[in-house]
Design an enzyme around this catalytic site. Sequence first.
Site, PDB file in Angstrom:
ATOM      1  N   THR A 147       0.837  -1.207   0.000  1.00 46.78           N
ATOM      2  CA  THR A 147       0.000   0.000   0.000  1.00 46.78           C
ATOM      3  C   THR A 147       0.866   1.249   0.000  1.00 46.78           C
ATOM      4  OG1 THR A 147      -1.537   1.319   1.348  1.00 46.78           O
ATOM      5  CG2 THR A 147      -0.163  -0.234   2.515  1.00 46.78           C
ATOM      6  N   SER A 182      -1.648   3.265  10.774  1.00 52.09           N
ATOM      7  CA  SER A 182      -2.629   2.360  11.364  1.00 52.09           C
ATOM      8  C   SER A 182      -1.994   0.989  11.556  1.00 52.09           C
ATOM      9  CB  SER A 182      -3.869   2.220  10.464  1.00 52.09           C
ATOM     10  OG  SER A 182      -3.608   1.347   9.374  1.00 52.09           O
ATOM     11  N   TYR A 184      -3.172  -1.732  10.418  1.00 53.35           N
ATOM     12  CA  TYR A 184      -3.190  -2.398   9.111  1.00 53.35           C
ATOM     13  C   TYR A 184      -2.008  -1.948   8.264  1.00 53.35           C
ATOM     14  CZ  TYR A 184      -3.830  -2.465   4.120  1.00 53.35           C
ATOM     15  OH  TYR A 184      -3.574  -2.580   2.778  1.00 53.35           O
ATOM     16  N   HIS A 185      -1.830  -0.634   8.115  1.00 49.91           N
ATOM     17  CA  HIS A 185      -0.768  -0.140   7.253  1.00 49.91           C
ATOM     18  C   HIS A 185       0.612  -0.629   7.708  1.00 49.91           C
ATOM     19  CE1 HIS A 185      -3.938   2.752   6.015  1.00 49.91           C
ATOM     20  NE2 HIS A 185      -3.336   2.652   4.854  1.00 49.91           N
ATOM     21  N   LYS A 188       1.705  -3.900   6.189  1.00 51.67           N
ATOM     22  CA  LYS A 188       2.284  -3.814   4.857  1.00 51.67           C
ATOM     23  C   LYS A 188       3.713  -3.262   4.905  1.00 51.67           C
ATOM     24  CE  LYS A 188      -1.114  -5.607   2.679  1.00 51.67           C
ATOM     25  NZ  LYS A 188      -0.948  -6.919   2.000  1.00 51.67           N
ATOM     26  N   ARG A 244     -17.579   5.478  -0.652  1.00 46.81           N
ATOM     27  CA  ARG A 244     -18.537   5.910   0.368  1.00 46.81           C
ATOM     28  C   ARG A 244     -19.263   7.172  -0.068  1.00 46.81           C
ATOM     29  NH1 ARG A 244     -14.444   5.725   3.769  1.00 46.81           N
ATOM     30  NH2 ARG A 244     -14.833   7.784   4.615  1.00 46.81           N
ATOM     31  N   VAL A 257     -17.158  16.942   4.107  1.00 49.08           N
ATOM     32  CA  VAL A 257     -15.732  17.217   3.966  1.00 49.08           C
ATOM     33  C   VAL A 257     -15.264  17.949   5.219  1.00 49.08           C
ATOM     34  CG1 VAL A 257     -13.971  18.432   2.634  1.00 49.08           C
ATOM     35  CG2 VAL A 257     -15.922  17.361   1.464  1.00 49.08           C
TER      36      VAL A 257
END
Length: 417
Positions: A147, A182, A184-185, A188, A244, A257
């Site tokens: 990623t 994160s 998750y990141h 990777k 999304r 935003v």
Amino acid sequence: MTVFVTGADGYIGWPTALRIATQTNDRVLLVDNFARREWVESVGSTSAVPVTDIDERIAAAEEVHGLTNLSFVEGDLTDKETVDRLLSIHEPETIIHTAAQPSAPYSQINGERANYTQHNNLQATRNLLWGLEEHDLTDTHFIETTTTGVYGAPEFPIPEGGATMENQGERDEVPFPAMAGSWYHLTKSHDAANMRLAHKQFGIPISDVRTAIAYGTETEETAADPRLATRFDFDYYFGVVAHRFCAQAVAGYPMTVYGRGEQRKPFVALEDAVEGLAQLALADPETRPDDHTVYNQVTRSISIVEIAETIADVADEFDLDVDVKHFENPREEDETHKMEIENDRYADLIGGQSTTFEEGVREVLGTLVDYRETVEAHEDRFLPGVLVDDENDDTVVEFDDDDSSEAAHSSATPEDE
């Protein structure tokens, strides 16, 4: 010869397997354990686009595209015996590893999910890399979708892989430091380091494909028949921000935003992501590089506000009344960060961007209008809330991050932003 595609039931894995199978007579072995379907269900959501079971997908691929070289094995890659059995029986010449738990927000919910994400993602990759060494398959080309999130958001242009470090007048090329944001990141980031080590120690040819936020609903192959469709997630946990926003537009919700929203994020169309992976998988073993190569799988950076405004403009074509609303940013971040990512190597691989962001948005909105009822039935999943963990009978409060899961990447597996 045999090509493995792990995470082959997933968003990027499935269309990649189809693309490869249409361009080679080699056997394409799909591997997955269907965990992605379970993860999405566990957060109270579903794919907007109906996803058929794997047997029906393969049967449709033969009927529609005449493919007879697809086969499937259900397996958990965190189990070393499963990986050893797959490698010893099938002896792949190429592995495209898109399998992972891909969602940053999911990995941030609590310690249990953070631990699960790291164990699932890292164990699968280590098992495959060590398996290639232990089964004398070190000529196998190992391609993994990591990623662009491993880079963080530095204030300088991000190189395609390494960086130059200078200290006391001496300079050297070093791996880009892990700046992931994160749990998750970080998996990777660790995978990237493990692949580099596997190349150095075992000589395995490695392609580290750092996938940006992938968007879109179809490729040329999946568009041929509804049974061949890939999944499309739109919830807070597994739906990327562009998906999304499109789902919110279809359901009549304003796109929100935070602050100015001028910070840029890296994006790649699903078609361009699949094409790059297919090109790497189909490279001639006699001429392909035998080294460790990093590709930034990104075609352009887009700001959050540009995403929302583009969707609002295209929505008029579908008679959707869409508002873009700015709210005070609850997070401390640079709302004007202009992310720059070098991608020359990847652009050369795919021959340049094939799909513009506006075209991708038009495709997504056109698809979601057809599945409006599914989107509206799960509209409470657009934003984080409070979920009940049925298995453990306890309540978990969601992590609040507007970036969502990345790309994709995939299943049993992954994905991206």
